[in-house]
Write a protein that holds these residues in place. Sequence first.
Motif, short mmCIF file in Angstrom:
data_model
loop_
_atom_site.label_atom_id
_atom_site.label_comp_id
_atom_site.label_asym_id
_atom_site.label_seq_id
_atom_site.Cartn_x
_atom_site.Cartn_y
_atom_site.Cartn_z
N GLN A 173 -0.86 5.64 -6.77
CA GLN A 173 -2.09 4.84 -6.91
C GLN A 173 -3.00 5.02 -5.68
O GLN A 173 -2.51 4.91 -4.54
CB GLN A 173 -1.75 3.37 -7.09
CG GLN A 173 -2.97 2.50 -7.31
CD GLN A 173 -2.61 1.23 -8.04
OE1 GLN A 173 -2.38 1.23 -9.25
NE2 GLN A 173 -2.52 0.15 -7.30
N ALA A 174 -4.27 5.27 -5.93
CA ALA A 174 -5.21 5.46 -4.83
C ALA A 174 -5.34 4.17 -4.02
O ALA A 174 -5.25 3.07 -4.57
CB ALA A 174 -6.57 5.87 -5.39
N GLU A 175 -5.57 4.35 -2.70
CA GLU A 175 -5.59 3.19 -1.80
C GLU A 175 -6.67 2.18 -2.19
O GLU A 175 -6.44 0.97 -2.16
CB GLU A 175 -5.80 3.68 -0.37
CG GLU A 175 -5.49 2.60 0.64
CD GLU A 175 -5.70 3.06 2.06
OE1 GLU A 175 -5.42 4.24 2.35
OE2 GLU A 175 -6.16 2.25 2.87
N HIS A 176 -7.85 2.70 -2.60
CA HIS A 176 -8.92 1.74 -2.91
C HIS A 176 -8.58 0.89 -4.15
O HIS A 176 -8.97 -0.26 -4.25
CB HIS A 176 -10.28 2.46 -3.08
CG HIS A 176 -10.41 3.23 -4.36
ND1 HIS A 176 -9.98 4.53 -4.49
CD2 HIS A 176 -10.88 2.87 -5.58
CE1 HIS A 176 -10.22 4.94 -5.73
NE2 HIS A 176 -10.76 3.95 -6.40
N VAL A 177 -7.80 1.47 -5.06
CA VAL A 177 -7.39 0.69 -6.26
C VAL A 177 -6.41 -0.41 -5.83
O VAL A 177 -6.52 -1.57 -6.25
CB VAL A 177 -6.73 1.61 -7.32
CG1 VAL A 177 -6.31 0.80 -8.54
CG2 VAL A 177 -7.69 2.72 -7.73
N THR A 178 -5.47 -0.06 -4.94
CA THR A 178 -4.52 -1.07 -4.47
C THR A 178 -5.28 -2.18 -3.73
O THR A 178 -4.94 -3.36 -3.86
CB THR A 178 -3.47 -0.42 -3.55
OG1 THR A 178 -2.90 0.69 -4.24
CG2 THR A 178 -2.36 -1.39 -3.18
N ARG A 179 -6.32 -1.78 -2.96
CA ARG A 179 -7.09 -2.78 -2.22
C ARG A 179 -7.75 -3.75 -3.22
O ARG A 179 -7.71 -4.97 -3.05
CB ARG A 179 -8.14 -2.10 -1.36
CG ARG A 179 -8.44 -2.89 -0.09
CD ARG A 179 -9.35 -2.16 0.90
NE ARG A 179 -8.90 -0.83 1.26
CZ ARG A 179 -9.59 0.30 1.04
NH1 ARG A 179 -10.76 0.26 0.45
NH2 ARG A 179 -9.10 1.47 1.41
N GLU A 180 -8.32 -3.19 -4.30
CA GLU A 180 -8.97 -4.05 -5.31
C GLU A 180 -7.97 -5.00 -5.96
O GLU A 180 -8.30 -6.12 -6.33
CB GLU A 180 -9.57 -3.18 -6.43
CG GLU A 180 -10.88 -2.53 -6.08
CD GLU A 180 -11.18 -1.36 -7.02
OE1 GLU A 180 -10.58 -1.28 -8.10
OE2 GLU A 180 -12.00 -0.51 -6.63
N ARG A 181 -6.72 -4.53 -6.11
CA ARG A 181 -5.72 -5.33 -6.83
C ARG A 181 -4.85 -6.17 -5.91
O ARG A 181 -3.93 -6.84 -6.37
CB ARG A 181 -4.81 -4.39 -7.65
CG ARG A 181 -5.59 -3.63 -8.69
CD ARG A 181 -4.70 -2.72 -9.50
NE ARG A 181 -5.52 -1.98 -10.46
CZ ARG A 181 -5.04 -1.08 -11.30
NH1 ARG A 181 -3.75 -0.79 -11.30
NH2 ARG A 181 -5.85 -0.46 -12.13
N PHE A 210 0.83 -1.21 0.00
CA PHE A 210 0.00 0.00 0.00
C PHE A 210 0.87 1.26 0.00
O PHE A 210 0.62 2.21 -0.74
CB PHE A 210 -0.95 -0.01 1.21
CG PHE A 210 -2.10 -0.94 1.01
CD1 PHE A 210 -3.25 -0.51 0.35
CD2 PHE A 210 -2.04 -2.26 1.43
CE1 PHE A 210 -4.32 -1.37 0.13
CE2 PHE A 210 -3.10 -3.13 1.22
CZ PHE A 210 -4.24 -2.68 0.58
#
Length: 467
Positions: free
Chosen positions: A141-149, A133
């Motif tokens: 990269q936005a945190e929610h995108v990293t969470r999705e990936r 993260f």
Amino acid sequence: MLAAADVTPAEAPSGAASAIRVTGLSKCYQIYAAPAQRLLQFVVPRLRRWLGLSPRNHYREFWALHGVDLEVMRGQTVGIIGRNGSGKSTLLQIICGTLYPTNGEVQVQGRVAALLELGSGFNPEFTGRENVFFNAGVLGQAEHVTRERFAAIEAFADIGAFIDQPVKTYSSGMLVRLAFAVIAHVDADILVIDEALAVGDAFFTQKCMRFLREFMQTGTVLFVSHDTNAVKNLCNHAIWLDQGRVRMQGTPKAVSEAYLREFYAQQGQGADPVEVVEAPETEVLGDQRLPFLNASNLRNDLQVFPHDPQAASFGTGQARITAVQLCDAAGQALAWAVGGEAVRLRIVVRAHQALTQPIVGFVVKDRLGQVLFGENTYLNYQLNPVRCEAGEELVAEFAFWMPRMPVGDYTVTASIAEGTQQDHVQHHWVFDALAFRSESSSASAGLVGLPMQDVRLAVRHMTGEEP
Ligand SMILES: Nc1ncnc2c1ncn2[C@@H]1O[C@H](COP(=O)(O)OP(=O)(O)OP(=O)(O)O)[C@@H](O)[C@H]1O
């Protein structure tokens, strides 16, 4: 082989925009003879200025880059080659913004993700998960995108429970795995990679190369390598750095050849002379020189790793590859093979539905994912297909003389398809089903050394005529 088309690097589209422009770039490092000199440098010039005296330096200057100009166009894959200390890492670090230049300018268009210094983007106290993260955030990269990936990143890194351990406990291979997994999932426009860091086993290297080749279709890649073959095979532009200056740039072939010419000239001209020993008479097919080679330190030892049942794969699932083995001529599975010797590659397939026109094939790839050689059963069985019922096993064996493989890592991709060479359906295609490593080699040129059945050198005596 019934294969996905081999992917060659995309040419930079004509009229392409600039991705990286470097103008008049110079970098001067300050070299201190001892740590105390650094302290003196901090204090004394200030004092002298305060006293109205001209400042005096307590360091030696070292110019790692001198007036470098270069441009990388969007979509290009550019390789930088050069001897140790020629300034490659310094240049890449300045392009990535982790080092300031002394003079000159760098303009970068797009998001840059880099694999430069081992663990440089990580906090050693954080776990792998936290660092993913953190690092992806630093790369914009936005945190929610990293969470999705995250699941995809974790799968790519494939470091198991270590993902929740602090990265200070990681091996260098694990660090690279995690770092590569992050840069492969941040939608970068430009990848900057120091190939020396691409340490990992053959399976991971192949995974990285698959990602890289896909990325190269649209993205821009700048990478440093000591391996001119890698530059020739991956890049569409090459730059030779020599003592901090651009010595040459152009097609990878021309630049690599000029670089190697100079390298060999400095080494005192080509390879060492070899004492020619008359080859023993032999009736055995295969490489005549094998007894000599195998008795020397030129023996091409190949360490064969076990079949990976978890290897990435795709296909209908109507048949599945259950084993891939490299065997000796008698069919015994090998943990070590020797280049030049007779081997059998065995591929075992379990049919889950009846197969009426099965085709089993394989390709051997090098660490860059280049196909070196391969074969399938189609030609031998096109007129007389083997039928296999559901629940039965199909065993394919390919007998050949193992080429002498240059030092490096290799993988075997195996497949079971059905149909014809031109028109078929893939039931199971297993990337990197088997890996092997060449520890030492006598292959003198090229991607593989062919077993030579005969090598002759004859003198023809001329009578009377002048040459
Ligand atoms: N922090 C530093 N302080 C002083 N000199 C440095 C520093 N970093 C690099 N150098 C010197 O600058 C020169 C260029 O180094 P750089 O690491 O950029 O070369 P390189 O081409 O990447 O080498 P290699 O192929 O060995 O990685 C070398 O002579 C090196 O000793």
